[in-house]
Every structure is written in structure tokens, then in C-alpha cells.
Design an enzyme around this catalytic site. Structure first.
Site, PDB file in Angstrom:
ATOM      1  CD  GLU A 114      -2.469  -1.201   2.795  1.00 15.08           C
ATOM      2  OE1 GLU A 114      -2.355  -0.227   3.563  1.00 15.08           O
ATOM      3  OE2 GLU A 114      -3.133  -2.211   3.082  1.00 15.08           O
ATOM      4  CE  LYS A 116       4.591   5.111   7.066  1.00 12.67           C
ATOM      5  NZ  LYS A 116       4.563   6.585   7.309  1.00 12.67           N
ATOM      6  CD  GLU A 171      -1.460   8.772   7.247  1.00 14.78           C
ATOM      7  OE1 GLU A 171      -1.792   7.740   7.867  1.00 14.78           O
ATOM      8  OE2 GLU A 171      -0.495   9.465   7.556  1.00 14.78           O
TER       9      GLU A 171
HETATM   10  C1  LIG Z   1      -0.629  -2.019  10.094  1.00 11.99           C
HETATM   11  C2  LIG Z   1      -0.880  -0.703  10.828  1.00 11.99           C
HETATM   12  C3  LIG Z   1      -0.004  -0.668  12.070  1.00 11.99           C
HETATM   13  C4  LIG Z   1      -2.367  -0.574  11.208  1.00 11.99           C
HETATM   14  N1  LIG Z   1      -2.779  -1.652  12.119  1.00 11.99           N
HETATM   15  C5  LIG Z   1      -2.974  -1.421  13.446  1.00 11.99           C
HETATM   16  O1  LIG Z   1      -2.825  -0.311  13.939  1.00 11.99           O
HETATM   17  C6  LIG Z   1      -3.385  -2.589  14.310  1.00 11.99           C
HETATM   18  C7  LIG Z   1      -3.603  -2.367  15.638  1.00 11.99           C
HETATM   19  C8  LIG Z   1      -3.957  -3.446  16.455  1.00 11.99           C
HETATM   20  C9  LIG Z   1      -4.081  -4.708  15.934  1.00 11.99           C
HETATM   21  O2  LIG Z   1      -4.414  -5.804  16.717  1.00 11.99           O
HETATM   22  C10 LIG Z   1      -4.463  -5.666  18.105  1.00 11.99           C
HETATM   23  C11 LIG Z   1      -5.716  -5.788  18.713  1.00 11.99           C
HETATM   24  C12 LIG Z   1      -5.785  -5.658  20.096  1.00 11.99           C
HETATM   25  C13 LIG Z   1      -4.627  -5.404  20.868  1.00 11.99           C
HETATM   26  C14 LIG Z   1      -3.384  -5.266  20.220  1.00 11.99           C
HETATM   27  C15 LIG Z   1      -3.295  -5.402  18.844  1.00 11.99           C
HETATM   28  C16 LIG Z   1      -3.880  -4.923  14.579  1.00 11.99           C
HETATM   29  C17 LIG Z   1      -3.540  -3.844  13.749  1.00 11.99           C
HETATM   30  C18 LIG Z   1      -0.593   0.480   9.917  1.00 11.99           C
HETATM   31  C19 LIG Z   1      -0.048   1.653  10.427  1.00 11.99           C
HETATM   32  C20 LIG Z   1       0.161   2.742   9.572  1.00 11.99           C
HETATM   33  C21 LIG Z   1      -0.178   2.615   8.211  1.00 11.99           C
HETATM   34  C22 LIG Z   1      -0.010   3.658   7.244  1.00 11.99           C
HETATM   35  N2  LIG Z   1       0.495   4.854   7.599  1.00 11.99           N
HETATM   36  N3  LIG Z   1      -0.371   3.458   5.965  1.00 11.99           N
HETATM   37  C23 LIG Z   1      -0.881   2.267   5.583  1.00 11.99           C
HETATM   38  N4  LIG Z   1      -1.224   2.095   4.291  1.00 11.99           N
HETATM   39  N5  LIG Z   1      -1.060   1.237   6.444  1.00 11.99           N
HETATM   40  C24 LIG Z   1      -0.729   1.390   7.753  1.00 11.99           C
HETATM   41  N6  LIG Z   1      -0.927   0.346   8.599  1.00 11.99           N
END
Ligand SMILES: CC(C)(CNC(=O)c1ccc(Oc2ccccc2)cc1)c1ccc2c(N)nc(N)nc2n1
Length: 328
Positions: A114, A116, A171
Site C-alpha cells: 500500500e 504510505k 490517513e
Molecule cells: C498495520 C498498521 C499498524 C495498522 N494496524 C494497526 O494499527 C493494528 C492495531 C492493532 C491490531 O491488533 C491488536 C488488537 C488488540 C490489541 C493489540 C493489537 C492490529 C492492527 C498500519 C499503520 C500505519 C499505516 C499507514 N500509515 N499506511 C498504511 N497504508 N497502512 C498502515 N498500517
């Protein structure tokens, strides 16, 4: 016009504005001229002014922003908004792939790549398909309630196509054109311009007066489901397809890669191609597609082990200086 006619007229106008707004701001494919959209919105605003008790909190009129807030409330994220580990070169990407395959064993591995987007991470919470809260990421556990500001972002659906309880992350960003126009206006007014579109988006969404955010032409791409009731999802790609069907703006450049070679090729493509985009990106996010494998890999203290962010090399400073001197 009496109250019954007003109610009927408002319902019709809301349906049209929601449909036209979806095609224009989410699908980037307008189906009516801007003037027609503006005419309908003004008609709705006039009727709501005559009949204030007919205004609903998911009316398109919230897009122009309501009264300023005294301050932002703090909000706790039910599911933490995590950060991403970084990869800076091909070797880092291969190391990431090796770690994933160590976990995967015989299970086939596929990645989702993806763009960013260089903006502000936000969380949107829907109850019965209605937007009830919008928040900044903050420190990942606690953010600020910026619901009124996010409601002015036309790519943020006020009501989903199906009545689900859902929390989604994405975002919020300012397109390059809007950033240039805003900074020209600021320079004209003798005000300090924003350094980059990310600061401009963050600065706009952290204004207490939503009428300011409403004028900043912000947009939003969603990239992750936090909480979802009532639907089983097995892969990240399926989750993104569900978000798209539900009315969210999902980036069309998102691609499924079956090997790290393909991931590396994708990152190389975008090192140059990003300059043609209507918005700034600062890298590529690579995620394991299988949610089962994501679960098995889990998290470090602050980041998932099943995702990484490939950061683009800093651009040539010479080019930057030339831009400034020759004002290219
Ligand atoms: C992958 C993730 C970090 C999102 N996911 C999460 O935040 C997340 C959070 C708890 C999760 O599971 C839990 C559930 C309960 C407790 C702890 C973790 C799973 C995913 C992320 C962060 C920034 C991104 C960005 N700037 N651009 C794009 N395109 N994708 C992105 N993806």
C-alpha cells in the site's frame, strides 16, 4: 413551504448530495457538475435554516462545519493504533520476508503493498453504520476527538451502505494542489506557510473551529479495520474490499504481491512514479495478507511483526536547492 414539504425536500436533497458526494469525493468520478452540487447544498442549507429542528447530525450540511469547540476531548482507542517498523533498503525487505517465512512454514505467503500517504493517521468509529466518532492517533492509545473536523472531510462517509458497527483507520491528507493554493493564500496574507502537506493536514484537523477544516479540501484513504462486528474476514485484502464496498475511499494502487521480488519491484516503481501522484507519499507499507498468519506473528511492543514500512531514500538535496533558486 410548510414543515412536511421541508421534510420531504430535505430527504430528497440529502439522498442526492450523498450520492453525488460519494461519486465525486470517494470514487473521484463526478456525475454532476460542481455547480449542481453547490446549488443543491445551498438549497439544503436554506431549508435547514428555516427549519432548524429538521437538521440531523448526518446531514451533508455538517460538511461546512458547525460551532468551534473550547478544546478537544481526549479519547481512548479500544484497539491501539500501532506504528510500523521501517525498512530502508532491499536487504531490509528480504530480512522481513525471511522472518515471515520462518513463521509461515509451509503456508504460502502473500503480501499487500500500500502507498504510505504522508498525512495524519485517524480513526473513525461507526455505530449502526453512522459516524459517531473521529479521532487522531495521538500516542496510539489516547488520541483527540476531532469528530466535527473529520465530518467536514468529504471522503469520510457520514453514513455507511450497511448498518455495521465498525472502527476503521486511515490517513487524512491534503492533496498537493490544495497545499500549493493554501500556501499561496497564506503568503499573500503575510502568514507563515506550511512546510509540507502533512503539516498542513495536521494543522487543519487540529483547529478548534471546523469551518477552517471545511475549507482545506482534505481527503482520506482508509487502510485498516480496527473493530468489525458481524462479518468474518480472512485476509487483509478482503478487509480492504469490504471497506470499499461499504463506501470508504481505498487507494487504487494497493497491490497483492506473491513474492518479495514483486514487493521490491513495486517499491522501485514508486520511488519515481510518486512525483506523478496528486498527493505526497513517504514510502510503501507491506503487510502479510493472511489474517491467520498475522495473528501467529503478533506484535512487538509497538508494531506488528507482520508489516513494515519501506521508506524512500531522501531526495537529492541539489534538486531541492535548484527548485528554490530557480523557483522551478
Ligand atoms: C498495520 C498498521 C499498524 C495498522 N494496524 C494497526 O494499527 C493494528 C492495531 C492493532 C491490531 O491488533 C491488536 C488488537 C488488540 C490489541 C493489540 C493489537 C492490529 C492492527 C498500519 C499503520 C500505519 C499505516 C499507514 N500509515 N499506511 C498504511 N497504508 N497502512 C498502515 N498500517
Amino acid at each position: 413551504m410548510d414543515k412536511n414539504q421541508a421534510t420531504k425536500q430535505l430527504t430528497e436533497l440529502r439522498e442526492k448530495l450523498e450520492k453525488y458526494g460519494y461519486h465525486y469525493y470517494v470514487m473521484d468520478t463526478p456525475i454532476v457538475p460542481d455547480q449542481e452540487y453547490d446549488r443543491l447544498l445551498n438549497e439544503l442549507l436554506e431549508i435547514e435554516e428555516m427549519f432548524p429542528d429538521l437538521v440531523t447530525d448526518d446531514s451533508p450540511s455538517v460538511r461546512v462545519g458547525g460551532a468551534p469547540l473550547p478544546h478537544f476531548k481526549k479519547v481512548a482507542h479500544q484497539i491501539p493504533m500501532m506504528s510500523l517498523g521501517n525498512a530502508f533498503n532491499e536487504q531490509d525487505l528480504r530480512d522481513f520476508d525471511r522472518r515471515v517465512r520462518q513463521f509461515a512454514g509451509d503456508t504460502p505467503v502473500a503480501y499487500i503493498c500500500e502507498l504510505k500517504i504522508d498525512g495524519l493517521a485517524v480513526s473513525l468509529t461507526y455505530e449502526d453504520g453512522k459516524l459517531v466518532r473521529g479521532a487522531t492517533r495521538g500516542d496510539g492509545t489516547t488520541g483527540e476527538d476531532i469528530t466535527n473536523n473529520l465530518k467536514t472531510v468529504s471522503a469520510v462517509p457520514l453514513r455507511l451502505k450497511n448498518q455495521v458497527d465498525l472502527e476503521v483507520r486511515g490517513e487524512a491528507y491534503m492533496p498537493k494542489r490544495s497545499f500549493e493554493a493554501l500556501n499561496n493564500a497564506k503568503k499573500e496574507a503575510g502568514e507563515e506557510p506550511f512546510a509540507n502537506p502533512r503539516n498542513a493536514a495536521a494543522g487543519s484537523l487540529r483547529q478548534l473551529d471546523p469551518k477552517i477544516a471545511a475549507k482545506r479540501n482534505l481527503s482520506l484513504y482508509v487502510y485498516s479495520i480496527g473493530e468489525l462486528q458481524g462479518k468474518e474476514i480472512d485476509s487483509h485484502y478482503e478487509g480492504l474490499s469490504f471497506l470499499k464496498e461499504t463506501g470508504f475511499k481505498v487507494n487504487t494502487e494497493t497491490t497483492r504481491c506473491e513474492s518479495i521480488e514483486d514487493v521490491i519491484a513495486y517499491t522501485e516503481t514508486w520511488v519515481e512514479k510518486r512525483h506523478d501522484l496528486a498527493y505526497e507519499i513517504d514510502g510503501i507499507v507491506i503487510k502479510v495478507d493472511s489474517l491467520q498468519l498475522q495473528k501467529e506473528m503478533g506484535f512487538t511492543a509497538k508494531s506488528p511483526r507482520w508489516a513494515t514500512a519501506y521508506k524512500f531514500p531522501a531526495e537529492e538535496v541539489v534538486t531541492k536547492l535548484l527548485d528554490i533558486e530557480l523557483n522551478i
